[in-house]
Every structure is written in structure tokens, then in C-alpha cells.
Design a protein around this motif. Structure first.
Motif, PDB file in Angstrom:
ATOM      1  N   CYS A   1       0.841  -1.198   0.000  1.00  0.00           N
ATOM      2  CA  CYS A   1       0.000   0.000   0.000  1.00  0.00           C
ATOM      3  C   CYS A   1       0.878   1.251   0.000  1.00  0.00           C
ATOM      4  O   CYS A   1       2.002   1.220   0.473  1.00  0.00           O
ATOM      5  CB  CYS A   1      -0.959   0.002   1.184  1.00  0.00           C
ATOM      6  N   PRO A   2       0.362   2.356  -0.551  1.00  0.00           N
ATOM      7  CA  PRO A   2       1.122   3.602  -0.568  1.00  0.00           C
ATOM      8  C   PRO A   2       0.992   4.325   0.776  1.00  0.00           C
ATOM      9  O   PRO A   2       0.067   4.065   1.538  1.00  0.00           O
ATOM     10  CB  PRO A   2       0.453   4.405  -1.676  1.00  0.00           C
TER      11      PRO A   2
ATOM     12  N   PRO B   1       3.451  11.325   2.182  1.00  0.00           N
ATOM     13  CA  PRO B   1       4.670  11.929   2.723  1.00  0.00           C
ATOM     14  C   PRO B   1       4.443  12.394   4.159  1.00  0.00           C
ATOM     15  O   PRO B   1       3.333  12.792   4.529  1.00  0.00           O
ATOM     16  CB  PRO B   1       4.922  13.116   1.788  1.00  0.00           C
ATOM     17  N   GLU B   2       5.495  12.302   4.958  1.00  0.00           N
ATOM     18  CA  GLU B   2       5.502  12.669   6.376  1.00  0.00           C
ATOM     19  C   GLU B   2       4.873  11.609   7.279  1.00  0.00           C
ATOM     20  O   GLU B   2       4.829  11.787   8.494  1.00  0.00           O
ATOM     21  CB  GLU B   2       4.827  14.018   6.631  1.00  0.00           C
ATOM     22  N   THR B   3       4.396  10.480   6.726  1.00  0.00           N
ATOM     23  CA  THR B   3       3.852   9.412   7.568  1.00  0.00           C
ATOM     24  C   THR B   3       4.977   8.819   8.414  1.00  0.00           C
ATOM     25  O   THR B   3       5.994   8.384   7.871  1.00  0.00           O
ATOM     26  CB  THR B   3       3.229   8.292   6.708  1.00  0.00           C
TER      27      THR B   3
ATOM     28  N   TRP C   1       8.362   9.693  -0.140  1.00  0.00           N
ATOM     29  CA  TRP C   1       7.574   9.482  -1.354  1.00  0.00           C
ATOM     30  C   TRP C   1       7.086   8.040  -1.400  1.00  0.00           C
ATOM     31  O   TRP C   1       7.612   7.165  -0.722  1.00  0.00           O
ATOM     32  CB  TRP C   1       8.379   9.815  -2.614  1.00  0.00           C
ATOM     33  N   SER C   2       6.075   7.809  -2.259  1.00  0.00           N
ATOM     34  CA  SER C   2       5.506   6.492  -2.470  1.00  0.00           C
ATOM     35  C   SER C   2       5.017   6.449  -3.910  1.00  0.00           C
ATOM     36  O   SER C   2       4.270   7.327  -4.330  1.00  0.00           O
ATOM     37  CB  SER C   2       4.353   6.284  -1.487  1.00  0.00           C
TER      38      SER C   2
ATOM     39  N   TYR D   1       4.033  -1.016  -4.321  1.00  0.00           N
ATOM     40  CA  TYR D   1       4.518   0.362  -4.296  1.00  0.00           C
ATOM     41  C   TYR D   1       5.938   0.376  -3.763  1.00  0.00           C
ATOM     42  O   TYR D   1       6.292  -0.404  -2.885  1.00  0.00           O
ATOM     43  CB  TYR D   1       3.644   1.224  -3.372  1.00  0.00           C
ATOM     44  N   SER D   2       6.757   1.261  -4.317  1.00  0.00           N
ATOM     45  CA  SER D   2       8.060   1.524  -3.711  1.00  0.00           C
ATOM     46  C   SER D   2       7.882   2.725  -2.801  1.00  0.00           C
ATOM     47  O   SER D   2       7.236   3.713  -3.167  1.00  0.00           O
ATOM     48  CB  SER D   2       9.132   1.758  -4.762  1.00  0.00           C
ATOM     49  N   VAL D   3       8.407   2.611  -1.589  1.00  0.00           N
ATOM     50  CA  VAL D   3       8.248   3.654  -0.574  1.00  0.00           C
ATOM     51  C   VAL D   3       9.630   4.090  -0.126  1.00  0.00           C
ATOM     52  O   VAL D   3      10.455   3.269   0.289  1.00  0.00           O
ATOM     53  CB  VAL D   3       7.444   3.127   0.636  1.00  0.00           C
ATOM     54  N   GLY D   4       9.902   5.382  -0.241  1.00  0.00           N
ATOM     55  CA  GLY D   4      11.175   5.944   0.200  1.00  0.00           C
ATOM     56  C   GLY D   4      11.023   6.652   1.529  1.00  0.00           C
ATOM     57  O   GLY D   4      10.084   7.427   1.718  1.00  0.00           O
ATOM     58  N   VAL D   5      11.915   6.353   2.464  1.00  0.00           N
ATOM     59  CA  VAL D   5      11.858   6.969   3.794  1.00  0.00           C
ATOM     60  C   VAL D   5      13.223   7.546   4.171  1.00  0.00           C
ATOM     61  O   VAL D   5      14.258   7.092   3.662  1.00  0.00           O
ATOM     62  CB  VAL D   5      11.406   5.975   4.891  1.00  0.00           C
TER      63      VAL D   5
END
Length: 97
Positions: free
Chosen positions: A48-49, A52-54, A75-76, A89-93
Motif C-alpha cells: 500500500c502507498p 509523505p511525512e507518515t 515518497w511512495s 509500491y516503492s516507498v522511500g523513507v
């Protein structure tokens, strides 16, 4: 923080492995494939996406003594193999304190 500057100035390591992540304060822990990482953050595959800021907490499953690391989503994006039946989804943290 400028995400594009981070991509240019930090060496990305493509280390195969998995992580676990959850949403604080008491979210369920989920497994995810690690796509790449730097000393400032990482990218992982999610079903899941996230906005931002999560806030998330992340730990490596490849270490003998894993510790939780606080992070926030930058980003997602949908991955190319995503489908309605099997979303990806690719998720960047980035890591936070």
C-alpha cells in the motif's frame, strides 16, 4: 531536505533482504522487501502507498540484534508490476531521531 540532492550525494547500496515496519504507536508489523538503502534512509516494497511525512518504525530482519529505527515517508510510487489484485509500491523513507 531535497530528495534529489540526497540521491546524488549518498551512495545507494542494493542489499537484498527484508525489513519489518509498522506505523506508531501500535501498528501491526509488516514484512517488506528492501530495494535499496543509504546511511540516511531506504526504499522498500509495500502493498500500500503512504503519504509523505507518515511516521514509520523500521528494523532489519538480517541482523542478529535488530533495533527499531524511526523514519518518515518521503515518497511512495506504484511499481511497474502493480495490479489491482496484487498492488505494489516503492516507498522511500528518511531516518529520523
Amino acid at each position: 531536505m531535497n530528495v534529489f540532492m540526497d540521491e546524488r550525494h549518498n551512495k545507494r547500496m542494493h542489499i537484498p533482504g527484508t525489513i519489518q515496519y509498522s506505523r506508531p504507536p501500535a501498528g501491526d508489523c509488516m514484512d517488506a522487501d528492501l530495494l535499496d538503502c543509504t546511511d540516511k534512509g531506504l526504499c522498500f516494497r509495500s502493498n500500500c502507498p503512504y503519504l509523505p511525512e507518515t511516521p514509520l518504525v523500521i528494523r532489519s530482519t538480517n541482523r542478529k540484534d535488530p533495533q527499531w529505527q524511526h523514519a518518515k515517508v518521503v515518497w511512495s510510487r506504484p511499481m511497474s508490476q502493480t495490479t489491482r489484485e496484487n498492488p505494489a509500491y516503492s516507498v522511500g523513507v528518511i531516518f529520523t531521531s
